[in-house]
Structure formats: C-alpha cells, structure tokens
Motif scaffolding. Structure first.
Motif, short mmCIF file in Angstrom:
data_model
loop_
_atom_site.label_atom_id
_atom_site.label_comp_id
_atom_site.label_asym_id
_atom_site.label_seq_id
_atom_site.Cartn_x
_atom_site.Cartn_y
_atom_site.Cartn_z
N UNK A 39 -16.96 61.64 41.42
CA UNK A 39 -16.69 62.69 42.41
C UNK A 39 -17.01 62.27 43.83
N UNK A 40 -17.33 61.01 44.04
CA UNK A 40 -17.62 60.54 45.39
C UNK A 40 -16.33 60.35 46.19
N UNK A 41 -16.45 60.51 47.50
CA UNK A 41 -15.31 60.20 48.37
C UNK A 41 -15.14 58.69 48.41
N UNK A 42 -13.92 58.24 48.20
CA UNK A 42 -13.63 56.81 48.26
C UNK A 42 -13.38 56.40 49.71
N UNK A 43 -13.65 55.16 50.02
CA UNK A 43 -13.41 54.65 51.36
C UNK A 43 -11.92 54.77 51.68
#
Length: 254
Positions: free
Chosen positions: A137-141
């Motif tokens: 669920x992390x924002x990707x670069x």
C-alpha cells in the motif's frame, strides 16, 4: 389504510399537550404528520408551558445548558429536545469545556502524547512480515494520483476567470493574461488585462485591453468607482494620509 384504536386516541388526547411529538409518534406507530393531523381534527392544543418560554424558564435553561444534555434539560423543564436546542441556539448558549470533554470521543490523543514509533526505526517496532505487508500500500516512486491534471488543463475560478495549468505540480495562470502575452509580450508591473465586453470568459484578443491599476480604479469595473463621489474623495484622502504616515514612520525609524 391505518386506523386509530381507542387506546391510541386516549393516549393522544392525554399526552399531546406536553409530549415530545416525535417520541409519541414512535410509541403510537404513527408518523409525526399523522399525529399533528389527528390532533387538529380532535382540536387538541399544545400546552403553553411547551410552546412558550417564560423568563423563568429561560433562566433555568441558561443555568442548566452548560453542564447537562438536552434530553436531561427537556425532562427538567417539561419541554422537548428540539425546543431546548432551538432556544439554546437563539440565546447563543454553549456547553462548558468540562461537559464537552466528558461527552466527547475518548479516541483522541491526550495533550503531550508521544507516539510509540517516535525516534525509532521501523524494524524496531514491526516484524519483517508486517513491514513486507505495508509495501503493498505504499506510494511508489513516480506515482501519479488519479485526479492528476495534465498541463493545459483548464478550470473556472469562483470569480469566473479561466485558469490554465502551465507547470507541475499545480501551477495555474489566468488564461486571458497568457493570451495577451502571446500577442503583445509581457505585461508591465502595475498593469492588468481587462475585458471590453465584461465577459471574463471571452478571451479573444480583440476583447482584451491593458490598463494600469490606477486607471482601473477610476473605471466602472472597480469597486472604488461604484461609491458616491464624496466617498471616493474620502478613500483618496485616506490613501494620502496612509502614505504620509508610512513616510513619517520610516523617517523616525531611520
């Protein structure tokens, strides 16, 4: 078609003058409108103690309101919750800080609370499995949000002007100014671009003209020009006084 039983009518006759009509309707299995309609047919009237807020009753409300619930106050005063809330609003009454704290959610953090992860590395308070799970669920670069607008996107401001996105992440400029610059070059400081026909969305170059802000103040498009002449004179005088005060202040400071 629903009918009223003799028992329901007896309760209505007995309790209508002082009862909370919403609560009474619930007990009788009727709508609020049905209660009022039947009371009208039977020529029932609300008690003056419920409809009218006497000075004594208002004083009691003022004393009780800060530290009691509206339901408690309604019970004490023989009124309804809605009537209590309405009169409290009219009198601009407020609940006390102690009451609000006691009846507010206990889920907020107390003053001075320190989060458990403050100053700690993720590996110090999470297992490897938990850390791995968060990666999904992390924002990707380089992630672009779904509501992202491309350069060139246009929108209408609250004042009716067209704005166009000119750069990332969210740089917008007035489109009529860009049109003027495209045809006539940069706009000098202290100048604005106006619309000949007053239509802020008619950005055709033939409909645009440049005017200094000082001249604009004298046109019918300005708030200043809408005042009577004597008020305009006072506004000018105020400006002169402010400039003199600023000069004197700077002189004293130096």
């Amino acid at each position: 078609m629903r009918t009223w039983t003799n028992e329901q009518l007896a309760i209505l006759d007995s309790e209508y003058p002082t009862a909370d009509l919403k609560e009474l309707a619930g007990r009788l299995g009727k709508t609020h409108e049905a209660i009022k309609a039947k009371a009208l047919i039977r020529k029932l009237k609300r008690s003056p103690d419920v409809r009218v807020w006497s000075p004594e009753k208002r004083q009691k409300l003022i004393a009780l309101y800060p530290d009691h619930t509206n339901l408690e106050i309604a019970s004490m005063l023989g009124s309804t919750e809605s009537a209590v809330a309405g009169m409290a609003f009219k009198l601009k009454l407020r609940k006390s800080a102690e009451f609000l704290f006691e009846h507010s959610s206990k889920g907020f953090f107390p003053k001075g609370h320190q989060p458990t992860n403050k100053g700690r590395k993720q590996t110090e308070y999470m297992s490897d499995a938990q850390i791995e799970k968060t990666k999904a669920t992390r924002f990707k670069k380089g992630c672009i949000p779904k509501n992202h607008k491309e350069i060139g996107y246009e929108r209408i401001t609250r004042d009716g002007y067209i704005e166009v996105k000119t750069a990332e992440p969210n740089v917008f400029e007035l489109k009529h100014r860009l049109v003027w610059i495209e045809h006539n070059g940069e706009i000098p400081p202290g100048y604005n671009i106006q619309f000949k026909d007053g239509d802020k969305q008619n950005i055709c170059i033939d409909n645009l003209y440049m005017i200094s802000r000082s001249e604009q103040m004298k046109t019918q498009n300005s708030m200043y020009a809408r005042y009577p002449e004597d008020v305009q004179y006072l506004i000018k005088l105020k400006g002169v006084l402010n400039r003199q005060i600023n000069k004197a202040t700077k002189k004293n400071e130096s």
